[in-house]
Write a protein that holds these residues in place. Structure first.
Motif, PDB file in Angstrom:
ATOM      1  N   GLU A  47       0.827  -1.202   0.000  1.00  0.00           N
ATOM      2  CA  GLU A  47       0.000   0.000   0.000  1.00  0.00           C
ATOM      3  C   GLU A  47       0.866   1.258   0.000  1.00  0.00           C
ATOM      4  OE1 GLU A  47      -3.757   1.525  -0.381  1.00  0.00           O
ATOM      5  OE2 GLU A  47      -3.295  -0.598  -0.081  1.00  0.00           O
ATOM      6  N   GLU A  48       2.050   1.170   0.572  1.00  0.00           N
ATOM      7  CA  GLU A  48       2.924   2.336   0.643  1.00  0.00           C
ATOM      8  C   GLU A  48       3.633   2.639  -0.672  1.00  0.00           C
ATOM      9  OE1 GLU A  48       4.092   2.131   5.403  1.00  0.00           O
ATOM     10  OE2 GLU A  48       5.345   1.129   3.912  1.00  0.00           O
TER      11      GLU A  48
ATOM     12  N   ASP B  17       0.097   4.145   4.622  1.00  0.00           N
ATOM     13  CA  ASP B  17      -0.809   3.021   4.848  1.00  0.00           C
ATOM     14  C   ASP B  17      -1.398   3.153   6.253  1.00  0.00           C
ATOM     15  OD1 ASP B  17      -2.218   0.712   4.899  1.00  0.00           O
ATOM     16  OD2 ASP B  17      -0.499  -0.642   4.808  1.00  0.00           O
TER      17      ASP B  17
ATOM     18  N   HIS C  43      -4.605   2.138   7.168  1.00  0.00           N
ATOM     19  CA  HIS C  43      -5.837   1.357   7.283  1.00  0.00           C
ATOM     20  C   HIS C  43      -6.046   0.808   8.694  1.00  0.00           C
ATOM     21  CE1 HIS C  43      -5.434   1.397   2.870  1.00  0.00           C
ATOM     22  NE2 HIS C  43      -6.734   1.261   2.873  1.00  0.00           N
TER      23      HIS C  43
ATOM     24  N   THR D 234      -1.486  10.411  -1.163  1.00  0.00           N
ATOM     25  CA  THR D 234      -2.296   9.296  -0.656  1.00  0.00           C
ATOM     26  C   THR D 234      -3.775   9.564  -0.873  1.00  0.00           C
ATOM     27  OG1 THR D 234      -0.614   8.926   1.063  1.00  0.00           O
ATOM     28  CG2 THR D 234      -2.748   7.872   1.367  1.00  0.00           C
TER      29      THR D 234
ATOM     30  N   LYS E 241      -8.772   5.400  -6.877  1.00  0.00           N
ATOM     31  CA  LYS E 241      -9.178   3.999  -6.799  1.00  0.00           C
ATOM     32  C   LYS E 241     -10.686   3.868  -6.624  1.00  0.00           C
ATOM     33  CE  LYS E 241      -4.997   1.781  -5.020  1.00  0.00           C
ATOM     34  NZ  LYS E 241      -4.400   1.033  -3.894  1.00  0.00           N
TER      35      LYS E 241
ATOM     36  N   LYS F 296      -5.318  -9.103  -6.211  1.00  0.00           N
ATOM     37  CA  LYS F 296      -4.921  -8.402  -4.988  1.00  0.00           C
ATOM     38  C   LYS F 296      -3.618  -8.971  -4.418  1.00  0.00           C
ATOM     39  CE  LYS F 296      -9.593  -7.012  -3.722  1.00  0.00           C
ATOM     40  NZ  LYS F 296     -10.639  -7.009  -2.685  1.00  0.00           N
TER      41      LYS F 296
END
Length: 509
Positions: A131-132, A139, A141, A348, A355, A390
């Protein structure tokens, strides 16, 4: 030839100069890509750390607390216990040099240019999650889930959270007094520091924080800290409004006993309840207020002359003004890091919004464009990555191959209760997480040192049981003078202290 202290000093100075030249040569190269620039920064950072550690050793040598350097210099001048003999000192040193070359006839001079080339090609290990995207995005989350499931947070989208996480001053200060908020802020600050050190290794974060703390002290004294205006003065007038123990986090008496007798006493006193008894009795008395209003409690629980509680029974006061100040300081550090990472935060946000806006057809179209378009790395970084399976991201910000995903077992999930039931995918990530900040923070919360003894242990109860065994073992291994201290009588017989004392008392020796 580094047997003498002066030779060690000379070699250390040479290493410092060599590393300085290496840093200059490295910085003269203009890195072609962002990744190369990050590698260069980490190489320079590692060399700077080596220079600092070597210089500290040199300082200890020059301080010469044991006079070893002074004695060695005197010996070079031929000074001995009997007088000065320069020729004897010279031939002794010549003999030492010849002996060294006799033992190492094949020793060669290391070519500094070869070391330069090897060190300049070195690629430091920098860990980024998929994610980074190699330091381009944050990231958050895990912290987002912690935020929306808390009392101080709100049920919002992840994109909205990226707008508000850097604004803790909008949260009412009374909600900041809970342990849940304090843990959330500490986790957020730890992650931002960890991310900043990976992406900006040449920044001196200690100096930045030192300057911030000095400014914070002045603002706190004047009641000008954003979100905490004049709260310090108000709390000094009303000790019962300092900070609260949130009883929602304690379901048993044993859990509440871990708070400690003094904190329990302060909490009970603030509610007007009796403060005496054992730790267990205090915890039982305080836990009664979790589900029972104070006005419905039996009068036997209240202290004599008490005029009743100063606040409701769902929470109790247990922290002084310094604890509030520490929370405010953590917020200040977090906001400073957000200012330094403002560009990354904006990227970000844009990536998350992009997305969310993409439909399946648009993702398919982008995939087809990527297959036919040959572009530079910088252009590739701006394209949306097609990743229907994914798969985790690699160092280049693209999904790793499926065969590599299966080879490393990244489909296998490992959960760690100490990390708050956080999931790690793949054996390698699971083994590595024992040294990462999240697991270290969990061990600190349990009051257990994060040593190799606790590797592979993810259950809180197992970790606590092992820690108790280690402490017991350490207690057994302590030196016991009554059994291990030895005494000798006139005839040369050896006894331990206890036996010797008994025999002496009986007049046998």
């Amino acid at each position: 030839m580094s047997s003498t202290l002066l030779e060690v000093t000379r070699a250390a100075h040479e290493d410092v100069e060599r590393l300085e030249r290496l840093i200059v040569k490295d910085l003269q190269n203009d890195p072609p890509t962002t990744k190369d620039g990050l590698y260069q920064s980490h190489r320079v950072r590692n060399n700077i750390d080596t220079i600092i550690s070597t210089t500290e050793k040199l300082v200890e040598i020059y301080e010469d607390k044991d006079n070893a350097r002074k004695d060695e210099i005197a010996a070079l001048g031929g000074q001995t216990a009997t007088g000065v003999n320069v020729f004897s000192a010279f031939y002794d040193r010549l003999k030492e040099i010849r002996e060294y070359h006799r033992k190492h006839p094949a020793a060669r001079v290391v070519d500094a240019n070869e070391e330069y080339e090897d060190l300049l090609k070195e690629e430091p290990v920098i860990e980024f999650s998929g994610e980074e995207a190699f330091g381009r995005y944050l990231d958050l989350h895990e912290l987002f889930n912690q935020y929306i499931n808390s009392k101080f947070g709100a049920k919002i989208e992840y994109s909205a959270y990226l707008d508000v996480f850097s604004q803790p001053h909008n949260i009412p200060w009374k909600l900041k007094s809970t342990r849940q908020y304090r843990e959330y802020m500490e986790n957020l600050l730890e992650y931002l520091i960890y991310f900043f050190q990976r992406t900006e290794p040449l920044q001196d974060l200690d100096r930045i924080f030192s300057k911030l703390e000095a400014e914070f002290e002045e603002q706190w004294a004047n009641g000008q800290v954003q979100g905490w205006e004049k709260q310090g003065q108000e709390n000094e007038d009303d000790p019962a409004q300092l900070t609260m123990i949130d009883l929602d986090y304690y379901s048993t008496v044993e859990e509440l006993m871990e708070v400690g007798p003094e904190k329990l006493k302060e909490a009970l006193a603030a509610l007007g309840l009796k403060t005496g008894g054992t730790v267990q009795q205090r915890a039982e008395r305080l836990l009664l207020t979790k589900h029972t209003p104070l006005e419905k409690l039996d009068k036997k629980h209240f202290a004599k002359g008490s005029h009743g509680p100063r606040q409701n029974g769902s929470t109790a006061v247990s922290q002084d003004i310094n604890s509030l100040k520490q929370i405010a300081l953590v917020e200040a550090k977090m906001k400073k890091l957000c200012d330094l990472l403002s560009k990354t935060i904006e990227q970000t946000k844009e990536n998350v919004v992009k997305k969310q806006a993409l439909t399946y057809e648009e993702m398919e179209q982008e995939r087809e464009e990527e297959e036919t378009q040959v572009d530079t790395e910088s252009d590739d970084e701006d394209q949306q990555i097609y990743n229907p399976l994914k798969l985790p991201m690699g160092w280049d910000g693209k999904p790793i191959p499926y065969w590599l995903y299966k080879l490393h077992g990244l489909g296998q999930e490992f959960k760690c209760e100490i990390c708050g039931n956080y999931s790690y995918w793949g054996r390698r990530a699971f083994e590595r997480h024992f040294k990462e900040w999240r697991h270290q923070h969990g061990m600190r919360c349990l009051g257990i040192p994060n040593t190799k003894n606790f590797n592979e242990i993810t259950n809180i109860q197992e970790a606590q049981e092992l820690w108790e065994k280690i402490r017991e073992r350490q207690g057994v291994n302590k030196w016991r003078p009554d059994l291990e201290e030895e005494y000798e009588d006139k005839e040369g017989n050896i006894y331990n202290k206890k036996t010797y004392t008994d025999l002496q008392r009986q007049g046998l020796i």
